[in-house]
Design a protein around this motif. Structure first.
Motif, PDB file in Angstrom:
ATOM      1  N   ASN A 134       2.627   3.657  -0.439  1.00 24.91           N
ATOM      2  CA  ASN A 134       3.763   3.840  -1.344  1.00 24.91           C
ATOM      3  C   ASN A 134       4.383   2.459  -1.588  1.00 24.91           C
ATOM      4  N   ASN A 136       7.310   1.566  -1.614  1.00 22.91           N
ATOM      5  CA  ASN A 136       8.460   1.275  -0.741  1.00 22.91           C
ATOM      6  C   ASN A 136       8.050   0.955   0.701  1.00 22.91           C
ATOM      7  N   CYS A 137       6.784   0.883   0.950  1.00 19.61           N
ATOM      8  CA  CYS A 137       6.311   0.556   2.301  1.00 19.61           C
ATOM      9  C   CYS A 137       6.365  -0.955   2.493  1.00 19.61           C
ATOM     10  N   CYS A 142       0.701  -2.627   3.976  1.00 17.62           N
ATOM     11  CA  CYS A 142       1.029  -2.144   2.626  1.00 17.62           C
ATOM     12  C   CYS A 142       1.159  -3.296   1.644  1.00 17.62           C
ATOM     13  N   SER A 147      -0.348  -0.377  -4.270  1.00 18.52           N
ATOM     14  CA  SER A 147       0.464   0.739  -3.783  1.00 18.52           C
ATOM     15  C   SER A 147       0.916   1.583  -4.967  1.00 18.52           C
ATOM     16  N   GLY A 174       3.814   9.215   6.161  1.00 18.28           N
ATOM     17  CA  GLY A 174       4.566   9.200   4.916  1.00 18.28           C
ATOM     18  C   GLY A 174       4.901  10.613   4.488  1.00 18.28           C
ATOM     19  N   ASP A 197       4.311   5.384   3.788  1.00 17.05           N
ATOM     20  CA  ASP A 197       5.367   4.360   3.831  1.00 17.05           C
ATOM     21  C   ASP A 197       5.385   3.632   5.168  1.00 17.05           C
ATOM     22  N   ASN A 198       4.396   3.917   5.984  1.00 13.26           N
ATOM     23  CA  ASN A 198       4.200   3.139   7.209  1.00 13.26           C
ATOM     24  C   ASN A 198       2.711   3.084   7.535  1.00 13.26           C
TER      25      ASN A 198
END
Ligand SMILES: *[C@@H]1O[C@H](CO)[C@@H](O)[C@H](O)[C@H]1NC(C)=O
Ligand SMILES: *[C@@H]1O[C@H](CO)[C@@H](O)[C@H](O)[C@H]1NC(C)=O
Ligand SMILES: *[C@@H]1O[C@H](CO)[C@@H](O)[C@H](O)[C@H]1NC(C)=O
Ligand SMILES: *[C@@H]1O[C@H](CO)[C@@H](O)[C@H](O)[C@H]1NC(C)=O
Ligand SMILES: *[C@@H]1O[C@H](CO)[C@@H](O)[C@H](O)[C@H]1NC(C)=O
Length: 429
Positions: A134, A136-137, A142, A147, A174, A197-198
């Motif tokens: 994502n 926002n990761c 990432c 992404s 995520g 997101d991680n």
């Protein structure tokens, strides 16, 4: 999935000086160069081979745990198996795309689009989740990959269900999202996928942005066994219910690997495809379901001498770059390879790098030989190499299940039929 993330990270550490350029392979448009691993540390060939094995073992340990927990939803295989080889599949419902592999044929990738955004995905018949990072990761892994930007897709729908996977020493987690996913000529509408997101550091140098799992829905950890990309395409009647691989070798410059969804690539095999019925994966007394691409093995031979194996079966996994057998079976095979020795310290077999021994696995009554060059993983010194057939698999607790990865699959054309579940093999052209 765990295997390939980890092993690629290490590849860049160990072999960072060695970059093999596959000059004739058409590049995937989504591929970007990856940075060198920040982590220092090095690993010798034996350590590397052990790492591949341990990561693969972790992949299956984790999958088994997922399955054990999922007994609430049992899938049953009622499909009747037909050997029929010449079913007329609609040409309109099949599409062939390029598969790219890197360095030592450690992983095989293909391009997909999610909500019109490009991703390079590892194609893994040994798992069933599909996920990408994502935007926002913020973790290093990432930052180093394409992404998914939820704001840039008009078709995206936030679903928001948490998911996670663990692998070896790392993890990804995520929430789920829904969007259109395009592969080849076809689009799966409203596909459930993971937005990570991680992503832990093991992902940093992975060539692909995410993983596209191609096993059965029961292994999908998202949304209580969400349909895989292939399942969605079949349900929406976009493709015929099968997909097939020709896995090339980086060293074969002129040979393009292909993935055909909804059919077979007739230019890549000769003779007939023999199919082997997929058997349910026996996870526990209560969970016995279609999960992996698990099929019976008739036997194995070395230099055409049969080893008289009985009652064995094999998980066919494009996302594993070794072949892991129960201890005794691995020993039996190596006992027939001149010069093979067991390194008791590492638990790996060492074979002469110039071995001309040919190991063959027999499926559906047909022997499929492994090219001696695929029997070798890492060279320890000028003359000794680590064998790509390694001991240590006991997935079923009975020592009858083999894990058959790419060292074998490079030697065959492989066909995965979802309806009438079966795996077919033919000889490469
Ligand atoms: C990233 O965005 C998703 C929604 O797309 C949200 O659920 C998640 O909490 C966000 N994560 C971070 C680390 O901001
Ligand atoms: C991972 O997901 C499972 C459900 O699939 C959940 O039980 C578990 O708590 C989650 N673990 C973490 C670390 O989020
Ligand atoms: C990512 O997950 C790990 C556990 O696997 C956790 O320790 C770490 O804090 C998480 N990072 C972020 C940015 O959420
Ligand atoms: C393999 O190499 C060894 C020396 O390392 C040599 O003695 C042997 O003859 C070679 N075998 C073959 C089959 O080429
Ligand atoms: C499986 O193999 C392992 C290692 O050789 C052995 O310890 C174990 O007893 C075997 N299990 C069965 C059921 O044969």
């Amino acid at each position: 999935m765990k295997l390939t993330f980890m092993k690629l990270a290490f590849l860049f550490v160990i072999f960072s000086a060695l970059v093999i350029h596959d000059i004739n392979a058409r590049p995937l448009h989504t591929i970007r160069l990856t940075r060198r691993d920040r982590t220092s540390g090095s690993m010798d060939s034996m350590g590397y081979a052990k790492h591949l094995r341990d990561a693969a073992l972790n992949k299956y340990k984790n999958s088994k745990e997922i399955m054990e927990k999922s007994s609430s939803k049992i899938f049953n295989n009622h499909a009747t198996f037909k050997q029929s080889n010449n079913k007329a599949y609609s040409k309109k419902k099949q599409s062939t795309i390029d598969i790219k592999d890197i360095q030592f044929d450690d992983a095989y990738f293909a391009a997909i689009q999610i909500g019109n955004q490009n991703f390079n995905m590892l194609m893994d018949t040994g798992s069933s989740n599909i996920f990408v990072p994502n935007t926002n990761c913020t973790t290093a892994a990432c930052q180093n990959h394409n992404s998914f930007d939820t704001k840039k897709s008009k078709t995206f729908k936030e679903e928001g269900n948490p998911w996670n996977i663990t692998f070896g020493t790392g993890a990804a987690s995520g929430v789920t999202g829904i969007d259109n996913v395009k592969i080849g000529d076809f689009t799966a509408e409203k596909q459930i996928f993971g937005l990570a997101d991680n992503l832990s550091d093991e992902f940093v140098n992975l060539e692909s942005d995410g993983i596209c799992g191609l096993a059965f829905d029961s292994l999908n950890t998202m949304d209580n066994h969400a349909p895989t990309l292939i399942s969605t395409l079949i349900k929406q009647k976009k493709i015929n219910p099968l997909f097939s691989f020709h896995l090339s070798r980086v060293s074969n410059f002129n040979d393009q690997g292909t993935l055909t969804i909804g059919g077979v690539d007739n230019s890549k095999f000769k003779g007939k495809i023999t199919f082997n019925r997929v058997i349910n994966t026996p996870i526990s007394p209560t969970v016995n379901t279609l999960a992996f691409w698990l099929i019976n093995v008739d036997d194995a031979s070395v230099n055409k001498k049969s080893l008289a194996f009985k009652g064995r079966n094999a998980i066919i996994d494009t996302g594993t770059s070794t072949i892991i057998l129960p201890d005794n079976d691995a020993a039996e095979i190596h006992s027939q390879i001149p010069g093979a020795t067991l390194d008791t310290k590492s638990g790996m077999f060492i074979i002469p790098c110039n071995t001309t021994s040919t190991v063959a696995f027999k499926f559906g009554g047909v022997d499929f030989e492994i090219n001696p060059k695929d029997l070798i993983t890492a060279p320890i010194d000028g003359s000794n190499c680590v064998s790509s057939i390694v001991p240590g698999f006991n997935f079923d607790g009975k020592n009858v299940t083999w894990l058959v990865g790419t060292p074998f699959l490079k030697n065959v054309y492989s066909v995965f039929r979802v309806e009438n579940p079966s795996v077919g093999f033919a000889h490469n052209k």
